[in-house]
Motif scaffolding. Structure first.
Motif, mmCIF file in Angstrom:
data_model
loop_
_atom_site.group_PDB
_atom_site.id
_atom_site.type_symbol
_atom_site.label_atom_id
_atom_site.label_comp_id
_atom_site.label_asym_id
_atom_site.label_seq_id
_atom_site.Cartn_x
_atom_site.Cartn_y
_atom_site.Cartn_z
ATOM 1 N N ALA A 1 -17.606 -23.335 9.842
ATOM 2 C CA ALA A 1 -18.931 -23.701 9.493
ATOM 3 C C ALA A 1 -19.564 -23.596 10.534
ATOM 4 O O ALA A 1 -19.095 -23.524 11.628
ATOM 5 N N ILE A 2 -21.003 -22.582 10.740
ATOM 6 C CA ILE A 2 -21.522 -22.221 11.895
ATOM 7 C C ILE A 2 -21.777 -23.671 12.816
ATOM 8 O O ILE A 2 -21.470 -24.950 12.996
ATOM 9 N N GLY A 3 -20.918 -23.273 14.152
ATOM 10 C CA GLY A 3 -21.215 -23.969 15.048
ATOM 11 C C GLY A 3 -19.898 -25.100 15.523
ATOM 12 O O GLY A 3 -19.999 -25.734 16.330
ATOM 13 N N VAL A 4 -19.037 -24.694 14.428
ATOM 14 C CA VAL A 4 -17.854 -26.318 14.143
ATOM 15 C C VAL A 4 -16.209 -25.071 14.929
ATOM 16 O O VAL A 4 -16.436 -23.557 14.302
ATOM 17 N N GLN B 1 -15.394 -23.216 21.220
ATOM 18 C CA GLN B 1 -16.305 -22.309 21.233
ATOM 19 C C GLN B 1 -16.633 -22.302 19.557
ATOM 20 O O GLN B 1 -15.484 -22.131 18.952
ATOM 21 N N GLY B 2 -17.658 -22.248 18.867
ATOM 22 C CA GLY B 2 -18.443 -22.934 17.847
ATOM 23 C C GLY B 2 -18.405 -21.567 16.533
ATOM 24 O O GLY B 2 -19.107 -20.300 17.198
ATOM 25 N N ALA B 3 -18.302 -21.076 15.393
ATOM 26 C CA ALA B 3 -18.259 -20.413 14.577
ATOM 27 C C ALA B 3 -19.609 -19.481 14.964
ATOM 28 O O ALA B 3 -20.594 -20.583 14.655
ATOM 29 N N GLY B 4 -19.734 -18.585 15.277
ATOM 30 C CA GLY B 4 -21.324 -18.023 14.861
ATOM 31 C C GLY B 4 -21.815 -17.537 13.921
ATOM 32 O O GLY B 4 -23.066 -17.703 13.760
ATOM 33 N N ASP B 5 -21.072 -18.419 12.536
ATOM 34 C CA ASP B 5 -22.162 -18.405 11.273
ATOM 35 C C ASP B 5 -20.760 -18.674 10.105
ATOM 36 O O ASP B 5 -20.232 -18.551 10.390
ATOM 37 N N GLN B 6 -21.530 -19.633 9.577
ATOM 38 C CA GLN B 6 -20.713 -20.307 8.192
ATOM 39 C C GLN B 6 -19.989 -19.065 7.715
ATOM 40 O O GLN B 6 -20.775 -18.106 7.720
ATOM 41 N N GLY B 7 -19.492 -19.126 6.185
ATOM 42 C CA GLY B 7 -18.636 -17.920 5.653
ATOM 43 C C GLY B 7 -17.323 -17.749 5.697
ATOM 44 O O GLY B 7 -16.399 -19.224 6.484
ATOM 45 N N HIS C 1 -12.873 -9.740 -0.283
ATOM 46 C CA HIS C 1 -13.972 -9.210 1.119
ATOM 47 C C HIS C 1 -14.916 -10.704 0.712
ATOM 48 O O HIS C 1 -14.962 -11.056 -0.038
ATOM 49 N N GLY C 2 -14.984 -11.280 1.807
ATOM 50 C CA GLY C 2 -16.217 -12.326 2.487
ATOM 51 C C GLY C 2 -17.917 -11.922 2.294
ATOM 52 O O GLY C 2 -18.197 -12.853 1.971
#
Length: 457
Positions: free
Chosen positions: A353-356, A154-160, A309-310
């Motif tokens: 990274a989003i989706g990774v 499952q990829g990350a829902g967003d970058q950050g 904090h990010g």
């Protein structure tokens, strides 16, 4: 005269120290200089907290209550729910993908009532406030980047980037300034809901705690406490301050022995400062006094300014959003590092990274407090082997598809008690049903043995 931080000492202060040293006999200059330098290395640090009745926290709780009710019906629900509240009005918007259906208005009203907004004079009341909903389907583009045929990828829902922090300053591995600030407003809310003392209290309140630390970063004394609490008409600031001293502070000290000697010293310290409702009046408050929004209290939610904090808020987001899940995971890691004796203090950063699925980076900073003969980079390499930080693995290991989030939306997401409780939810027909859930799983030290073994402790 109060100690000041050496990092803030300006040229005038430095020259003053030099002048004072010149007045000391030659054979005593070195000793006196050492004492002065240590004196000036004391510093003050401040954290704040807000109660569950603060307008921003009202919004956080509504968003997380909606999330919980969706997860209770569909553990794989994807939710991004934002709330705004103002005088007599709540606006709920966002994107969801859920197999079940929840009565958003009823959940919002139930949450507002539980907080304590149940009187018309508050200008914001559970049964009469207007509720506008604008929830719609989640973006197919985002869903495509997150969902995978292989659930583990499952990829990350967003970058950050997300941060977790821990310190051995307290037994729950939280900064003392924030821990005490939380305890003050939490205890004030308990007094209000019991309805036996300080019966003039209204739901909105804030606290701020400043503590003096020595050069070893150890708390020495409480320098300042600021408490602002909403109250009924006709109550004087003098009465509220008297009740804070006679009722609230002794109860806080009794509830948690960590604060007993510090609060006793504070009440006896002629240089200490207690500010109660500094403006003199706090009748108008809550959403009527200030518009609230989800996600505006991210420092209160985390470490009170310690660590880092990010920038991503937590409430209203399902665990596929790494803003939330990875922040919990990094707290879990940092707490293990400190509890295991790897360091006195630890900050952990992870980025995506989003989706990774695989994190872009992992970083550890022990601020020079490591108790093992390894660099921070070496510590990070070992952490990478011990903890799987792919989003699906975090969700699995911390059991994040449970409906456990409304409790996080008040008095901090970290430093809380891991426990199993039975929660009540509303089904599609408005009927109650219950589920047993495990709260604050990221506060567990379930891998302590493995961490100690990896570091030879």
């Amino acid at each position: 005269m109060h100690p000041i931080s050496i990092v803030r000492m300006d040229l005038t202060a430095c020259n003053l120290v030099k002048t004072m040293l010149k007045l000391v006999p030659q054979d005593q200059t070195v000793t006196c200089g050492f004492i002065l330098v240590n004196y000036f290395m004391h510093y003050l640090f401040t954290s704040e907290s807000v109660s569950e009745g603060h307008p921003d926290k009202v919004c956080d709780q509504i968003s997380d209550a909606i999330l919980d009710n969706m997860l209770a019906q569909d553990p794989q629900a994807h939710v991004a729910c934002e709330t705004m509240c103002t005088t007599g009005q709540v606006v709920i918007a966002g994107e969801v993908s859920c197999k079940g259906w929840v009565d958003v208005q009823q959940i919002a009203r139930k949450t507002i009532a539980e907080i304590g907004y149940t009187k018309a004079e508050y200008k914001f009341e559970a049964e009469s406030c207007g509720i506008l909903t604008a929830l719609h389907a989640q973006s197919a583009d985002i869903n495509m980047g997150v969902s995978r045929a292989n659930a583990e990828e499952q990829g990350a829902g967003d970058q950050g980037m997300m941060f977790g922090y821990a310190t051995d300053e307290t037994d729950n591995y939280m900064p003392l300034t924030l821990d005490l600030a939380h305890t003050l407003v939490y205890t004030l809310a308990r007094i209000r809901k019991e309805g036996e003392q300080m019966t003039y209290l209204r739901p909105d309140s804030k606290s701020q705690v400043t503590i003096e630390y020595n050069e070893q970063n150890q708390p020495v004394r409480i320098d300042t406490i600021v408490l602002s609490t909403q109250h009924d008409e006709g109550v004087t600031p003098e009465q509220i301050k008297r009740d804070i001293v006679d009722i609230l502070l002794p109860r806080v000290a009794k509830r948690d022995s960590r604060y007993s000697h510090l609060l006793e010293m504070f009440l006896q310290d002629k240089d200490a400062k207690l500010w109660v409702n500094p403006t003199g009046n706090f009748v108008i408050g809550g959403p009527h006094g200030d518009t609230g929004l989800t996600g505006r209290k991210i420092i209160v939610d985390t470490y009170g300014g310690r660590g880092a904090h990010g920038g991503g808020a937590f409430s209203g987001k399902d665990p596929s959003k790494v803003d939330r899940s990875a922040a919990y995971a990094t707290r879990w890691i940092a707490k293990h590092l400190v509890a295991a004796g790897v360091a006195h203090e630890a900050l952990v950063q992870v980025s995506y990274a989003i989706g990774v699925a695989k994190p872009v980076s992992l970083y550890v900073n022990t601020f020079g407090t490591a108790m093992v003969k390894k660099s921070d980079a070496e510590i990070a390499k070992i952490v990478e082997q011990l903890f799987d930080l792919r989003p699906a693995a975090i969700i699995r290991d911390l059991k994040l598809t449970q409906p456990i989030y409304q409790e996080t939306a008040k008095y901090g997401h970290v430093g809380r008690t891991n426990e199993v409780v039975t929660k009540t939810f509303l089904d599609a027909d408005g009927n109650n049903y219950t589920k047993e859930v495990e709260l604050f799983t990221w506060e567990k030290l379930d891998r302590l043995v493995a961490v100690k073994a990896a570091f030879g402790l």
